[in-house]
Design a protein around this motif. Sequence first.
Motif, PDB file in Angstrom:
ATOM      1  N   SER A 219       0.836  -1.202   0.000  1.00  0.00           N
ATOM      2  CA  SER A 219       0.000   0.000   0.000  1.00  0.00           C
ATOM      3  C   SER A 219       0.869   1.251   0.000  1.00  0.00           C
ATOM      4  O   SER A 219       2.088   1.178   0.187  1.00  0.00           O
ATOM      5  CB  SER A 219      -0.923  -0.007   1.234  1.00  0.00           C
ATOM      6  OG  SER A 219      -0.188  -0.281   2.398  1.00  0.00           O
ATOM      7  N   ALA A 220       0.226   2.396  -0.204  1.00  0.00           N
ATOM      8  CA  ALA A 220       0.976   3.651  -0.267  1.00  0.00           C
ATOM      9  C   ALA A 220       1.524   4.057   1.095  1.00  0.00           C
ATOM     10  O   ALA A 220       2.542   4.737   1.183  1.00  0.00           O
ATOM     11  CB  ALA A 220       0.075   4.760  -0.814  1.00  0.00           C
ATOM     12  N   LYS A 221       0.846   3.632   2.149  1.00  0.00           N
ATOM     13  CA  LYS A 221       1.316   3.929   3.502  1.00  0.00           C
ATOM     14  C   LYS A 221       1.135   2.698   4.383  1.00  0.00           C
ATOM     15  O   LYS A 221       0.388   1.776   4.037  1.00  0.00           O
ATOM     16  CB  LYS A 221       0.562   5.120   4.086  1.00  0.00           C
ATOM     17  CG  LYS A 221      -0.951   4.951   4.127  1.00  0.00           C
ATOM     18  CD  LYS A 221      -1.622   6.203   4.635  1.00  0.00           C
ATOM     19  CE  LYS A 221      -3.144   6.033   4.664  1.00  0.00           C
ATOM     20  NZ  LYS A 221      -3.822   7.255   5.162  1.00  0.00           N
ATOM     21  N   ARG A 222       1.801   2.697   5.511  1.00  0.00           N
ATOM     22  CA  ARG A 222       1.711   1.554   6.416  1.00  0.00           C
ATOM     23  C   ARG A 222       0.273   1.370   6.909  1.00  0.00           C
ATOM     24  O   ARG A 222      -0.463   2.323   7.085  1.00  0.00           O
ATOM     25  CB  ARG A 222       2.643   1.735   7.610  1.00  0.00           C
ATOM     26  CG  ARG A 222       4.116   1.747   7.239  1.00  0.00           C
ATOM     27  CD  ARG A 222       4.992   1.612   8.466  1.00  0.00           C
ATOM     28  NE  ARG A 222       6.415   1.749   8.121  1.00  0.00           N
ATOM     29  CZ  ARG A 222       7.412   1.341   8.897  1.00  0.00           C
ATOM     30  NH1 ARG A 222       7.158   0.776  10.076  1.00  0.00           N
ATOM     31  NH2 ARG A 222       8.661   1.498   8.524  1.00  0.00           N
ATOM     32  N   SER A 223      -0.077   0.112   7.113  1.00  0.00           N
ATOM     33  CA  SER A 223      -1.418  -0.198   7.594  1.00  0.00           C
ATOM     34  C   SER A 223      -1.480  -0.090   9.109  1.00  0.00           C
ATOM     35  O   SER A 223      -0.575  -0.553   9.806  1.00  0.00           O
ATOM     36  CB  SER A 223      -1.803  -1.617   7.172  1.00  0.00           C
ATOM     37  OG  SER A 223      -2.985  -2.030   7.817  1.00  0.00           O
ATOM     38  N   PRO A 227       1.566  -1.799  11.762  1.00  0.00           N
ATOM     39  CA  PRO A 227       2.415  -0.603  11.725  1.00  0.00           C
ATOM     40  C   PRO A 227       3.914  -0.885  11.690  1.00  0.00           C
ATOM     41  O   PRO A 227       4.690  -0.022  11.262  1.00  0.00           O
ATOM     42  CB  PRO A 227       2.027   0.144  13.005  1.00  0.00           C
ATOM     43  CG  PRO A 227       1.496  -0.916  13.918  1.00  0.00           C
ATOM     44  CD  PRO A 227       0.785  -1.874  13.008  1.00  0.00           C
ATOM     45  N   PRO A 230       7.033  -2.314   6.984  1.00  0.00           N
ATOM     46  CA  PRO A 230       7.217  -1.173   6.080  1.00  0.00           C
ATOM     47  C   PRO A 230       6.457  -1.347   4.775  1.00  0.00           C
ATOM     48  O   PRO A 230       6.059  -2.468   4.411  1.00  0.00           O
ATOM     49  CB  PRO A 230       8.729  -1.170   5.830  1.00  0.00           C
ATOM     50  CG  PRO A 230       9.125  -2.605   5.976  1.00  0.00           C
ATOM     51  CD  PRO A 230       8.257  -3.146   7.084  1.00  0.00           C
ATOM     52  N   THR A 231       6.237  -0.260   4.065  1.00  0.00           N
ATOM     53  CA  THR A 231       5.701  -0.362   2.716  1.00  0.00           C
ATOM     54  C   THR A 231       6.817  -0.861   1.802  1.00  0.00           C
ATOM     55  O   THR A 231       8.005  -0.774   2.142  1.00  0.00           O
ATOM     56  CB  THR A 231       5.210   0.996   2.203  1.00  0.00           C
ATOM     57  OG1 THR A 231       6.337   1.880   2.066  1.00  0.00           O
ATOM     58  CG2 THR A 231       4.196   1.614   3.159  1.00  0.00           C
ATOM     59  N   GLU A 234       9.196   1.936   1.112  1.00  0.00           N
ATOM     60  CA  GLU A 234      10.131   2.183   2.208  1.00  0.00           C
ATOM     61  C   GLU A 234      11.248   1.143   2.226  1.00  0.00           C
ATOM     62  O   GLU A 234      12.384   1.439   2.613  1.00  0.00           O
ATOM     63  CB  GLU A 234       9.386   2.146   3.549  1.00  0.00           C
ATOM     64  CG  GLU A 234       8.488   3.354   3.801  1.00  0.00           C
ATOM     65  CD  GLU A 234       7.678   3.203   5.075  1.00  0.00           C
ATOM     66  OE1 GLU A 234       7.368   4.240   5.686  1.00  0.00           O
ATOM     67  OE2 GLU A 234       7.351   2.063   5.466  1.00  0.00           O
ATOM     68  N   GLU A 240       2.618  -0.486  -5.697  1.00  0.00           N
ATOM     69  CA  GLU A 240       1.336  -0.358  -5.011  1.00  0.00           C
ATOM     70  C   GLU A 240       0.325  -1.282  -5.674  1.00  0.00           C
ATOM     71  O   GLU A 240       0.018  -1.134  -6.856  1.00  0.00           O
ATOM     72  CB  GLU A 240       0.835   1.084  -5.051  1.00  0.00           C
ATOM     73  CG  GLU A 240       1.638   2.048  -4.183  1.00  0.00           C
ATOM     74  CD  GLU A 240       1.056   3.447  -4.166  1.00  0.00           C
ATOM     75  OE1 GLU A 240      -0.173   3.570  -4.375  1.00  0.00           O
ATOM     76  OE2 GLU A 240       1.813   4.408  -3.963  1.00  0.00           O
ATOM     77  N   ASP A 284      -8.957  -2.033   3.598  1.00  0.00           N
ATOM     78  CA  ASP A 284      -9.409  -0.652   3.418  1.00  0.00           C
ATOM     79  C   ASP A 284     -10.880  -0.673   3.043  1.00  0.00           C
ATOM     80  O   ASP A 284     -11.273  -1.296   2.044  1.00  0.00           O
ATOM     81  CB  ASP A 284      -8.592   0.031   2.314  1.00  0.00           C
ATOM     82  CG  ASP A 284      -7.115   0.104   2.661  1.00  0.00           C
ATOM     83  OD1 ASP A 284      -6.789   0.317   3.840  1.00  0.00           O
ATOM     84  OD2 ASP A 284      -6.277  -0.073   1.744  1.00  0.00           O
TER      85      ASP A 284
END
Length: 319
Positions: A219-223, A227, A230-231, A234, A240, A284
């Motif tokens: 994903s574009a950011k950590r879930s 947490p 890392p993505t 990162e 993505e 999501d």
Amino acid sequence: MRRTAIALLAVTAAGPAFAQAYPTKPITLIVPFAAGGPTDLLARILGERMSKELGQQIIVENVTGAAGTIAMTKLSRSTPDGYTIGIGHLGTNVVNGVIYTKLGFDLIGDLEPIARLPANPMLIVSSNQVPAKTLKELVAYLKANQVSGGTAGMGSGSHIGALAFNAATGATYQLVPYRGTGPAMQDLISNQIQVMVDQSSNSLPQAQGGKIRAYAVTSAKRSPAMPDIPTAAEAGYPMEVSIWNGLWAPKGTPKAIVDKLNAAAVAAMQDPAVRKRMEELGQDLPTVEEMKPAAFAAFQKAEFAKWKPIIEKAGVKIE
């Protein structure tokens, strides 16, 4: 086809009274993958809550094989009376329409969108027997060794994830098709296969339980549910991929019935207990507006336009 046409005429002739009384008997929910996988899990959570809303039991039927095409074919040929619906995702209801040159039905023209459902980011995971501790180490390991990885078949979410992973990292491995990611996960845990790019709802609980190792989320950011993971960006490899899910009915299902099913799905997704469970699985959730049949239909068409050139460039075709 003649039988379906006759059934459609009968349903149409019954008019609003038929839709108002619906449902008067159990509803079958076709799931295109084996029990225990992410699609099956979502179907059972959703089906249980929708059953309460509709006042009738929703019975899950796992129809496996050919990355979901067998299930969607069966759904498209079912009587359009609201008593047979199906759950699918990006792979079964978009990618398969590009990969399979002779699908035998139209994923848009022969199915009626009911509701968009939660989306799963992917987790890049391996067997605990793989020595790599970071994503860069995993990529190096894959490039230096003959490794096999599992998918739920051509065009499945795990196959799409594997293609995206290969494109982002340059690492390849032998793809082993299964009838679902549930059976593939069991072989990953036992090191019969070594790597997967799998939906988070299926792989996260196994990673949290220490049965497999997770390297990155796509994903574009950590879930919030993971947490510490890392993505992929990162970890050094921007990619993505999110596998969205949805509900469909056979084309010709009366609008009043589609709307009633949509309302039940929306109510299920608004249930605090269901939302908490979805979030725990790293999913999501769509908004109420995104879940509407018309919005979901437009979204599916846009996804076809997005993925068609990507799949064609990869050269993946099945006659």
